[in-house]
Design a protein around this motif. Structure first.
Motif, short mmCIF file in Angstrom:
data_model
loop_
_atom_site.label_atom_id
_atom_site.label_comp_id
_atom_site.label_asym_id
_atom_site.label_seq_id
_atom_site.Cartn_x
_atom_site.Cartn_y
_atom_site.Cartn_z
N VAL A 22 2.31 6.20 7.83
CA VAL A 22 1.07 6.68 7.22
C VAL A 22 1.18 6.62 5.70
CG1 VAL A 22 -0.37 8.72 6.87
CG2 VAL A 22 0.40 8.13 9.17
N ALA A 23 2.31 7.10 5.16
CA ALA A 23 2.49 7.09 3.70
C ALA A 23 2.38 5.67 3.14
CB ALA A 23 3.85 7.69 3.34
N ASN A 24 2.96 4.71 3.84
CA ASN A 24 2.89 3.32 3.38
C ASN A 24 1.48 2.73 3.48
OD1 ASN A 24 5.61 3.14 2.70
ND2 ASN A 24 6.22 2.44 4.74
N ALA A 25 0.63 3.37 4.30
CA ALA A 25 -0.73 2.87 4.48
C ALA A 25 -1.74 3.55 3.56
CB ALA A 25 -1.16 3.06 5.94
N VAL A 26 -1.31 4.55 2.80
CA VAL A 26 -2.23 5.22 1.88
C VAL A 26 -2.72 4.22 0.84
CG1 VAL A 26 -2.38 6.96 0.05
CG2 VAL A 26 -1.28 7.52 2.22
N ASP A 27 -4.01 4.20 0.63
CA ASP A 27 -4.64 3.25 -0.28
C ASP A 27 -4.86 3.90 -1.64
OD1 ASP A 27 -6.02 1.16 -1.43
OD2 ASP A 27 -7.90 1.56 -0.36
N PHE A 28 -4.08 3.49 -2.63
CA PHE A 28 -4.29 3.94 -4.01
C PHE A 28 -3.75 2.87 -4.93
CE2 PHE A 28 0.03 5.02 -3.25
CZ PHE A 28 0.67 5.34 -4.43
N ASP A 29 -3.87 3.07 -6.23
CA ASP A 29 -3.54 1.97 -7.14
C ASP A 29 -2.03 1.74 -7.28
OD1 ASP A 29 -2.90 4.21 -8.60
OD2 ASP A 29 -4.21 3.74 -10.30
N GLY A 30 -1.23 2.51 -6.54
CA GLY A 30 0.21 2.26 -6.51
C GLY A 30 0.71 1.84 -5.14
N SER A 31 -0.21 1.49 -4.24
CA SER A 31 0.17 1.18 -2.85
C SER A 31 1.19 0.06 -2.75
CB SER A 31 -1.08 0.80 -2.03
OG SER A 31 -1.99 1.85 -1.97
N ASP A 32 0.95 -1.05 -3.43
CA ASP A 32 1.87 -2.18 -3.34
C ASP A 32 3.25 -1.82 -3.88
OD1 ASP A 32 -0.16 -3.69 -2.28
OD2 ASP A 32 -0.68 -4.67 -4.17
N GLU A 33 3.28 -1.08 -4.96
CA GLU A 33 4.56 -0.67 -5.54
C GLU A 33 5.30 0.27 -4.59
OE1 GLU A 33 6.31 1.67 -9.50
OE2 GLU A 33 4.16 1.18 -9.36
N LEU A 34 4.58 1.18 -3.96
CA LEU A 34 5.20 2.12 -3.03
C LEU A 34 5.80 1.39 -1.84
CD1 LEU A 34 5.47 5.31 -2.56
CD2 LEU A 34 3.68 4.96 -0.85
N ASN A 35 5.07 0.44 -1.28
CA ASN A 35 5.55 -0.29 -0.12
C ASN A 35 6.78 -1.14 -0.45
OD1 ASN A 35 3.82 -0.35 2.59
ND2 ASN A 35 2.46 0.15 0.90
N ALA A 36 6.85 -1.65 -1.65
CA ALA A 36 7.98 -2.50 -2.05
C ALA A 36 9.20 -1.68 -2.47
CB ALA A 36 7.55 -3.41 -3.20
N LYS A 37 9.01 -0.40 -2.67
CA LYS A 37 10.07 0.43 -3.21
C LYS A 37 11.01 0.92 -2.12
CE LYS A 37 10.49 4.02 -6.76
NZ LYS A 37 9.73 4.95 -7.63
N ASP A 38 12.31 0.86 -2.36
CA ASP A 38 13.30 1.38 -1.41
C ASP A 38 13.41 2.90 -1.55
OD1 ASP A 38 13.96 -1.15 -0.45
OD2 ASP A 38 15.50 -1.44 -1.99
N LEU A 39 13.75 3.55 -0.44
CA LEU A 39 14.01 4.98 -0.48
C LEU A 39 15.31 5.23 -1.24
CD1 LEU A 39 13.15 5.88 3.22
CD2 LEU A 39 11.78 6.45 1.21
N SER A 47 -6.19 9.16 1.39
CA SER A 47 -6.23 8.17 0.31
C SER A 47 -7.17 8.60 -0.80
CB SER A 47 -6.65 6.81 0.87
OG SER A 47 -5.73 6.31 1.81
N ASP A 48 -8.33 9.15 -0.42
CA ASP A 48 -9.28 9.62 -1.43
C ASP A 48 -8.68 10.71 -2.31
OD1 ASP A 48 -11.17 7.88 -0.41
OD2 ASP A 48 -12.25 9.41 0.74
N VAL A 49 -7.94 11.63 -1.68
CA VAL A 49 -7.34 12.73 -2.44
C VAL A 49 -6.28 12.18 -3.41
CG1 VAL A 49 -5.98 14.85 -2.27
CG2 VAL A 49 -7.84 14.43 -0.64
N VAL A 50 -5.46 11.25 -2.94
CA VAL A 50 -4.46 10.64 -3.82
C VAL A 50 -5.15 9.91 -4.97
CG1 VAL A 50 -2.58 8.97 -3.99
CG2 VAL A 50 -2.75 10.45 -1.98
N GLN A 51 -6.19 9.16 -4.65
CA GLN A 51 -6.93 8.43 -5.69
C GLN A 51 -7.54 9.35 -6.73
OE1 GLN A 51 -9.81 5.97 -3.63
NE2 GLN A 51 -8.23 5.00 -2.38
N SER A 52 -7.83 10.58 -6.36
CA SER A 52 -8.46 11.52 -7.28
C SER A 52 -7.50 12.02 -8.35
CB SER A 52 -9.04 12.72 -6.52
OG SER A 52 -7.99 13.59 -6.08
#
Length: 504
Positions: free
Chosen positions: A432-449, A404-409
């Motif tokens: 794991v990908a859905n649990a990554v904490d960054f400023d797009g987390s909510d959008e990623l979780n709501a997004k369909d593949l 998460s830190d690396v993504v946030q960077s």
């Protein structure tokens, strides 16, 4: 950040102390050049007076990369007592500078192979590849996955790989920790955290030897235990960059722009649960019946999850290694006993592992070892390195926060997985990908593949938000680039271009 314990800190301190002790002291005098014969191999030798480092290499082995006009250099960098780092360099023009300088940060004896890009090598980015294990050679990736050559149709000799990652980038394949591949000498690494300083030091020595790669875009690509390696190595590079900028660290800044991890092992709690889910619900092979599923899930909740939580909260080596023993015995080994399958590709049987391993016989040949200047026998996944990580419970420790830190960077990060792999299966990787904490987390979780295509052929499905991407690759086992080489190369190129992947 990921869990940090007193024992892990002590281990890291011991590693750094050992590295510091091995660093040659200052010397006076002139650099030296000469030829030397060792065990029947003739080397060109360069001794750097300031660091007392010694580079011994052979020219143009003719092994693996045979593209016309590409030169090769391979051999060892010796930087201390029983510290011998093997390197393999392939270039389309002479790469050894007229007056090479070797960094005083040459602190490892890990094995290295370097292949210059086939296209625009003078401006192409630089990327590294690490196989997992822990303690497996990156020759697996080089010869079976994304390197310049592979063994096709049962051949005992390699042929050029048209989908090699060095079509686009200059590639550096690194064997670590010490004792893996053709590297040999003292091994002090017992965790992912203690491995990172050696990898950074190795990269510093590479830049010192080949300064033309300084400031170019740099990527870290890895698989399997790379779910630990990738986040930690990237994070350590960023920490050192900050130290260099602040004047607290001596070294060359590394322009890290991309991290890619396929079928990675990141986080035990989610990924052990995914063993059960995948075994019952994957599209290739039903391993667990509904009744078995319920039984294993009850065991996971009652025994495994509390043990993993104990590791996460307490963090001692004993708690984390104990949690590893519990989950391996109760979940991993038990499920593998339920049916006959290859955990790296559930479509295969356990006695028919895939991809085939002809490359090991090739690297065992004395003629090949002599050609590349190797002084030790090849070890694909030696048990000693694995055991050291096991003793500290490194496998159980979570690197989700570090990822998460690396993504946030702002680094472009790709997390991807072949859907036929069991051992680091896509269900766990997606969790794991859905649990990554960054400023797009909510959008990623709501997004369909959505479908991912290569030349209009659908080869997977993915979702991207800002600088973070998750991709599921169809019909691919653990070593994704072997099964889907064209897809892997497209994904690699797009990620190195610092953008989310997109269909073509």
């Amino acid at each position: 950040m990921h869990i940090s314990t007193a024992s892990m800190a002590a281990g890291l301190s011991a590693t750094l102390a050992t590295l510091a002790a091995a660093l040659p002291g200052p010397a006076s005098g002139l650099d030296k050049r000469y030829t030397e014969e060792r065990n029947g191999i003739n080397y060109n030798v360069f001794e750097h007076a300031d660091t007392r480092s010694k580079l011994s290499f052979v020219n143009n082995s003719g092994i693996c990369e045979t593209t016309s006009g590409v030169n090769q250099y391979s051999g060892y960098i010796s930087v201390g007592p029983d510290m011998n780092m093997f390197f393999w360099q392939v270039a389309s023009f002479l790469m050894i500078p007229a007056a090479p300088t070797l960094s005083p940060l040459l602190l490892t004896d890990n094995s290295v192979r370097f292949f210059e890009a086939r296209d625009n090598p003078t401006t192409a980015p630089l990327a590294t590849w690490f196989n997992g294990g822990p303690g497996c050679s990156s020759m697996i990736g080089l010869f079976q996955e994304n390197g310049p050559c592979q063994f096709y149709n049962g051949s005992s000799t390699p042929s050029l790989n048209p989908y090699s990652f060095n079509n686009y980038a200059n590639m550096l394949y690194i064997d670590q920790p010490i004792g893996v591949g053709f590297s040999y000498g003292n091994d002090t690494v017992n965790s992912t955290v203690s491995a990172a300083p050696q990898v950074w030091a190795l990269l510093q020595s590479f830049y010192a030897q080949f300064p033309q790669y300084e400031s170019r875009d740099f990527g870290i690509f890895t698989e399997s235990y790379g779910g630990h390696y990738g986040p930690e190595f990237a994070s350590y590079v960023q920490q050192q960059n900050a130290g260099i900028k602040a004047g607290n660290v001596t070294g060359e800044p590394i322009n890290l722009v991309a991290v890619g991890i396929n079928n990675g092992w990141f986080e035990s709690k989610m990924q052990y649960r995914a063993y059960i889910d995948y075994s019952a619900n994957n599209s290739y092979k039903q391993i667990l019946t509904p009744e078995d599923y319920s039984e294993y899930m009850n065991t996971y909740i009652s025994d495994c999850e509390p043990a993993i939580n104990g590791c996460y909260s307490g963090g001692t080596d004993d708690l984390c290694s104990g949690a590893q023993d519990t989950r391996v015995q109760d979940i991993e080994n038990a499920i593998m006993g339920e049916a006959d399958f290859d955990p790296y590709d559930v479509r295969q049987l356990s006695n028919d592992p895939y991809p085939p391993g002809q490359y090991k016989n090739y690297l065992a040949k004395q003629s090949v070892q002599k050609a590349i200047g190797a002084q030790s026998s090849y070890q694909e996944c030696p048990s000693a390195a694995y055991q050291k990580f096991s003793n500290t419970g490194d496998n159980t420790r979570s690197f989700l926060d570090t990822l998460s830190d690396v993504v946030q960077s702002g680094v472009t990060v790709l997390v991807w997985a072949g859907d036929a792999d069991w051992i680091c299966n896509y269900m766990g990787v997606q969790a794991v990908a859905n649990a990554v904490d960054f400023d797009g987390s909510d959008e990623l979780n709501a997004k369909d593949l959505q479908p991912y295509t290569v030349n209009r052929k659908e080869t997977g499905k993915y979702k991207t938000v800002k600088n973070f991407t998750y991709l599921q690759v169809y019909a691919a086992g653990h070593e994704v680039p072997y099964y889907q080489p064209e897809t892997a190369l497209q994904v690699f190129m797009q990620t190195m271009q610092k953008k989310g992947i997109s269909s073509t």
